[in-house]
Motif scaffolding. Structure first.
Motif, PDB file in Angstrom:
ATOM      1  N   ASN A  52      31.888  40.541  29.637  1.00  0.00           N
ATOM      2  CA  ASN A  52      30.863  41.593  29.658  1.00  0.00           C
ATOM      3  C   ASN A  52      31.049  42.580  30.804  1.00  0.00           C
ATOM      4  O   ASN A  52      30.171  43.397  31.082  1.00  0.00           O
ATOM      5  CB  ASN A  52      29.473  40.970  29.733  1.00  0.00           C
ATOM      6  CG  ASN A  52      29.324  40.039  30.927  1.00  0.00           C
ATOM      7  OD1 ASN A  52      30.166  40.021  31.829  1.00  0.00           O
ATOM      8  ND2 ASN A  52      28.270  39.249  30.938  1.00  0.00           N
ATOM      9  N   PHE A  53      32.173  42.501  31.514  1.00  0.00           N
ATOM     10  CA  PHE A  53      32.500  43.375  32.639  1.00  0.00           C
ATOM     11  C   PHE A  53      31.536  43.215  33.812  1.00  0.00           C
ATOM     12  O   PHE A  53      31.373  44.118  34.625  1.00  0.00           O
ATOM     13  CB  PHE A  53      32.584  44.847  32.191  1.00  0.00           C
ATOM     14  CG  PHE A  53      33.690  45.096  31.217  1.00  0.00           C
ATOM     15  CD1 PHE A  53      34.995  45.281  31.653  1.00  0.00           C
ATOM     16  CD2 PHE A  53      33.436  45.098  29.857  1.00  0.00           C
ATOM     17  CE1 PHE A  53      36.018  45.471  30.744  1.00  0.00           C
ATOM     18  CE2 PHE A  53      34.452  45.298  28.940  1.00  0.00           C
ATOM     19  CZ  PHE A  53      35.746  45.486  29.387  1.00  0.00           C
ATOM     20  N   GLU A  54      30.937  42.025  33.880  1.00  0.00           N
ATOM     21  CA  GLU A  54      30.156  41.648  35.057  1.00  0.00           C
ATOM     22  C   GLU A  54      31.010  40.791  35.992  1.00  0.00           C
ATOM     23  O   GLU A  54      30.553  40.373  37.059  1.00  0.00           O
ATOM     24  CB  GLU A  54      28.907  40.863  34.637  1.00  0.00           C
ATOM     25  CG  GLU A  54      27.927  41.640  33.774  1.00  0.00           C
ATOM     26  CD  GLU A  54      27.283  42.795  34.517  1.00  0.00           C
ATOM     27  OE1 GLU A  54      27.109  42.681  35.746  1.00  0.00           O
ATOM     28  OE2 GLU A  54      26.964  43.808  33.872  1.00  0.00           O
ATOM     29  N   GLU A  55      32.245  40.513  35.592  1.00  0.00           N
ATOM     30  CA  GLU A  55      33.153  39.690  36.395  1.00  0.00           C
ATOM     31  C   GLU A  55      33.743  40.510  37.557  1.00  0.00           C
ATOM     32  O   GLU A  55      33.572  41.731  37.621  1.00  0.00           O
ATOM     33  CB  GLU A  55      34.293  39.146  35.514  1.00  0.00           C
ATOM     34  CG  GLU A  55      33.847  38.298  34.346  1.00  0.00           C
ATOM     35  CD  GLU A  55      33.490  39.087  33.105  1.00  0.00           C
ATOM     36  OE1 GLU A  55      33.099  38.462  32.097  1.00  0.00           O
ATOM     37  OE2 GLU A  55      33.591  40.334  33.126  1.00  0.00           O
ATOM     38  N   LYS A  56      34.451  39.819  38.439  1.00  0.00           N
ATOM     39  CA  LYS A  56      35.076  40.471  39.583  1.00  0.00           C
ATOM     40  C   LYS A  56      36.571  40.176  39.559  1.00  0.00           C
ATOM     41  O   LYS A  56      36.974  39.016  39.471  1.00  0.00           O
ATOM     42  CB  LYS A  56      34.461  39.961  40.885  1.00  0.00           C
ATOM     43  CG  LYS A  56      35.077  40.573  42.152  1.00  0.00           C
ATOM     44  CD  LYS A  56      34.373  40.052  43.388  1.00  0.00           C
ATOM     45  CE  LYS A  56      34.998  40.644  44.653  1.00  0.00           C
ATOM     46  NZ  LYS A  56      34.315  40.172  45.877  1.00  0.00           N
ATOM     47  N   GLY A  57      37.376  41.219  39.624  1.00  0.00           N
ATOM     48  CA  GLY A  57      38.828  41.017  39.642  1.00  0.00           C
ATOM     49  C   GLY A  57      39.570  42.232  39.108  1.00  0.00           C
ATOM     50  O   GLY A  57      39.077  43.364  39.174  1.00  0.00           O
ATOM     51  N   PHE A  58      40.751  41.978  38.553  1.00  0.00           N
ATOM     52  CA  PHE A  58      41.600  43.028  37.980  1.00  0.00           C
ATOM     53  C   PHE A  58      41.726  42.750  36.489  1.00  0.00           C
ATOM     54  O   PHE A  58      42.104  41.650  36.083  1.00  0.00           O
ATOM     55  CB  PHE A  58      42.979  43.017  38.639  1.00  0.00           C
ATOM     56  CG  PHE A  58      43.852  44.181  38.262  1.00  0.00           C
ATOM     57  CD1 PHE A  58      43.924  45.303  39.058  1.00  0.00           C
ATOM     58  CD2 PHE A  58      44.617  44.147  37.098  1.00  0.00           C
ATOM     59  CE1 PHE A  58      44.730  46.391  38.715  1.00  0.00           C
ATOM     60  CE2 PHE A  58      45.423  45.220  36.742  1.00  0.00           C
ATOM     61  CZ  PHE A  58      45.478  46.343  37.554  1.00  0.00           C
ATOM     62  N   VAL A  59      41.394  43.746  35.662  1.00  0.00           N
ATOM     63  CA  VAL A  59      41.432  43.546  34.213  1.00  0.00           C
ATOM     64  C   VAL A  59      42.672  44.204  33.613  1.00  0.00           C
ATOM     65  O   VAL A  59      43.149  45.234  34.103  1.00  0.00           O
ATOM     66  CB  VAL A  59      40.166  44.078  33.509  1.00  0.00           C
ATOM     67  CG1 VAL A  59      38.975  43.205  33.832  1.00  0.00           C
ATOM     68  CG2 VAL A  59      39.888  45.527  33.878  1.00  0.00           C
ATOM     69  N   PHE A  60      43.164  43.588  32.535  1.00  0.00           N
ATOM     70  CA  PHE A  60      44.346  44.065  31.828  1.00  0.00           C
ATOM     71  C   PHE A  60      44.061  43.899  30.343  1.00  0.00           C
ATOM     72  O   PHE A  60      44.010  42.779  29.834  1.00  0.00           O
ATOM     73  CB  PHE A  60      45.567  43.235  32.254  1.00  0.00           C
ATOM     74  CG  PHE A  60      46.893  43.852  31.916  1.00  0.00           C
ATOM     75  CD1 PHE A  60      47.259  45.080  32.445  1.00  0.00           C
ATOM     76  CD2 PHE A  60      47.794  43.204  31.087  1.00  0.00           C
ATOM     77  CE1 PHE A  60      48.490  45.646  32.151  1.00  0.00           C
ATOM     78  CE2 PHE A  60      49.029  43.755  30.791  1.00  0.00           C
ATOM     79  CZ  PHE A  60      49.378  44.987  31.328  1.00  0.00           C
ATOM     80  N   ALA A  61      43.786  45.016  29.671  1.00  0.00           N
ATOM     81  CA  ALA A  61      43.264  44.974  28.306  1.00  0.00           C
ATOM     82  C   ALA A  61      44.279  45.515  27.312  1.00  0.00           C
ATOM     83  O   ALA A  61      45.012  46.459  27.604  1.00  0.00           O
ATOM     84  CB  ALA A  61      41.979  45.788  28.217  1.00  0.00           C
ATOM     85  N   ILE A  69      40.519  40.496  26.855  1.00  0.00           N
ATOM     86  CA  ILE A  69      40.783  41.282  28.052  1.00  0.00           C
ATOM     87  C   ILE A  69      41.094  40.331  29.197  1.00  0.00           C
ATOM     88  O   ILE A  69      40.233  39.556  29.636  1.00  0.00           O
ATOM     89  CB  ILE A  69      39.581  42.173  28.393  1.00  0.00           C
ATOM     90  CG1 ILE A  69      39.334  43.164  27.241  1.00  0.00           C
ATOM     91  CG2 ILE A  69      39.808  42.916  29.699  1.00  0.00           C
ATOM     92  CD1 ILE A  69      38.057  43.944  27.372  1.00  0.00           C
ATOM     93  N   VAL A  70      42.331  40.342  29.650  1.00  0.00           N
ATOM     94  CA  VAL A  70      42.784  39.413  30.684  1.00  0.00           C
ATOM     95  C   VAL A  70      42.158  39.795  32.025  1.00  0.00           C
ATOM     96  O   VAL A  70      42.082  40.973  32.382  1.00  0.00           O
ATOM     97  CB  VAL A  70      44.318  39.427  30.797  1.00  0.00           C
ATOM     98  CG1 VAL A  70      44.789  38.476  31.901  1.00  0.00           C
ATOM     99  CG2 VAL A  70      44.945  39.043  29.458  1.00  0.00           C
ATOM    100  N   LEU A  71      41.711  38.792  32.754  1.00  0.00           N
ATOM    101  CA  LEU A  71      41.127  38.982  34.081  1.00  0.00           C
ATOM    102  C   LEU A  71      41.937  38.210  35.110  1.00  0.00           C
ATOM    103  O   LEU A  71      42.103  37.006  34.993  1.00  0.00           O
ATOM    104  CB  LEU A  71      39.675  38.493  34.097  1.00  0.00           C
ATOM    105  CG  LEU A  71      38.974  38.510  35.463  1.00  0.00           C
ATOM    106  CD1 LEU A  71      38.614  39.943  35.854  1.00  0.00           C
ATOM    107  CD2 LEU A  71      37.714  37.643  35.442  1.00  0.00           C
ATOM    108  N   ILE A  72      42.471  38.923  36.098  1.00  0.00           N
ATOM    109  CA  ILE A  72      43.035  38.265  37.276  1.00  0.00           C
ATOM    110  C   ILE A  72      41.884  38.079  38.251  1.00  0.00           C
ATOM    111  O   ILE A  72      41.367  39.046  38.815  1.00  0.00           O
ATOM    112  CB  ILE A  72      44.158  39.098  37.928  1.00  0.00           C
ATOM    113  CG1 ILE A  72      45.266  39.404  36.923  1.00  0.00           C
ATOM    114  CG2 ILE A  72      44.721  38.366  39.153  1.00  0.00           C
ATOM    115  CD1 ILE A  72      46.030  38.208  36.427  1.00  0.00           C
ATOM    116  N   LYS A  73      41.445  36.852  38.396  1.00  0.00           N
ATOM    117  CA  LYS A  73      40.297  36.575  39.247  1.00  0.00           C
ATOM    118  C   LYS A  73      40.637  36.855  40.705  1.00  0.00           C
ATOM    119  O   LYS A  73      41.727  36.524  41.183  1.00  0.00           O
ATOM    120  CB  LYS A  73      39.877  35.108  39.083  1.00  0.00           C
ATOM    121  CG  LYS A  73      38.542  34.781  39.716  1.00  0.00           C
ATOM    122  CD  LYS A  73      38.185  33.323  39.488  1.00  0.00           C
ATOM    123  CE  LYS A  73      36.897  32.971  40.226  1.00  0.00           C
ATOM    124  NZ  LYS A  73      36.588  31.524  40.118  1.00  0.00           N
TER     125      LYS A  73
END
Length: 353
Positions: A52-61, A69-73
């Motif tokens: 939901n784009f409430e996460e924190k990190g770097f996204v790669f979609a 949508i990959v998230l690098i935490k």
């Protein structure tokens, strides 16, 4: 001997090389016209995703907005200075005509769909495969040297692979409810001591993108402003750009904004659903993360994002680089000229490897 002012940058590259060997996910990147290289490192190799784009990190979609949508935490963050060490010299590359007949026919199919009225615009691309001998970290350094006005990045996840690029296009930036995006379209090669000779085809293509973004974002913003049309440089290419800005509505979520914008008509087409279907059925390969988006998510402050469209990029695997290039097709397009445009765009990555 490494440039001493960049000693911390070289330490960062050593960390990156170690992550590549041990399979630990990361992304390092530099924003346009900055001299800070940032790094986001994840402590484990599990594939994490942004929901939901409430996460924190770097996204790669990916290009496919139904894909994960990959998230690098952001388990560890880094920031170092980088100062260019060499003059901005471009290496001439040998361009080949392999795949030309298929791409020309693809463009003709797209023009036929536009003529019949099912599409107004469609962005058609192709993949180029070349051997690569340079390490990913060296390729990233070369991108920083040559493309100082682009978003340059190196991304790795063991389940996704190694990607890098130097993209000229912002998807969206949001900071304290201030939203900024851009309508970027049209391409011409830079010729020394001359201004770009834009024609009606290029102006109309850029106007289509501007109108689409304005209409799409209208309900999400309390106000919207369209900046003046300008010619901008990206490597050895000219593009037409309008900056679009506004105040994000309190009721609008980050996910709603991203879902509205991605994929943009600059990488997909108009209407979006029909253009995407045509692309999937006719391009002859899977784009995966090419023409997706990537960038920071909530690294500085909640609901602050800085995302870019994944253009001028490549995937590196088993000594081969897959390079992706495309162009927008409208009723005014000429197949041979569109092929030449993809050739010109391919120089950005081919000159690096």
């Amino acid at each position: 001997m490494p440039y001493q002012k960049n000693k911390n940058f070289y330490r960062l590259l050593q960390k990156v090389d170690a992550c590549l060997k041990t399979g630990m996910p990361f992304s390092i990147y530099r924003k346009p016209l900055e001299n800070k290289v940032k790094g986001v490192f994840q402590s484990g190799d599990k594939l994490k995703t942004a929901i939901n784009f409430e996460e924190k990190g770097f996204v790669f979609a990916p290009f496919d907005d139904n894909g994960a949508i990959v998230l690098i935490k952001a388990d560890e963050l880094a920031e170092v200075d980088f100062l260019p060490e060499t003059k901005n010299i471009y290496t001439e590359v040998e361009l080949k005509d392999s795949g030309k007949d298929f791409h020309i026919e693809l463009i003709k199919k797209g023009l036929n769909e536009i003529k019949e009225g099912s599409l107004k615009k469609v962005v058609l691309s192709r993949k180029i495969s070349r051997p690569v001998s340079s390490s990913p970290s060296l390729i990233f350094k070369n991108l920083l040297e040559r493309y100082q006005n682009a978003f340059c990045y190196l991304f790795f996840h063991p389940q996704i692979g190694v990607w890098c690029g130097a993209t000229p296009e912002t998807l969206v930036q949001i900071k304290d409810r201030q939203l900024r995006t851009m309508a970027l379209a049209a391409t011409l090669p830079i010729k020394e001591s001359s201004s770009p000779g834009w024609g009606s085809k290029e102006f109309e293509e850029q106007a289509m993108v501007t109108r689409y973004i304005k209409e799409t974002l209208g309900s999400s913003l309390e106000s919207i402003d369209i900046g003046e049309l300008e010619s901008v440089k990206a490597g050895k290419l000219w593009h037409l750009k309008s900056t679009i800005s506004g105040i994000l509505s309190e009721k609008t979520s980050i996910k709603q904004v991203i879902d509205s914008l991605h994929p943009t008509p600059a990488v997909c087409g108009i209407p979006s659903k029909e253009a995407k279907s045509f692309i999937k059925n006719n391009e002859g390969y899977e784009r995966t993360f090419y023409t997706g988006f990537l960038g920071e998510l909530d690294l500085e402050k909640k609901r602050n994002i800085d995302l870019f469209v994944n253009l001028r990029c490549m995937k590196i695997c088993d000594g081969m680089a897959s390079i992706f290039v495309g162009g927008g097709i409208t009723s005014a397009s000429e197949p041979e000229s569109e092929w030449t445009e993809t050739q010109n765009k391919s120089k950005t990555m081919l000159s690096i490897i």
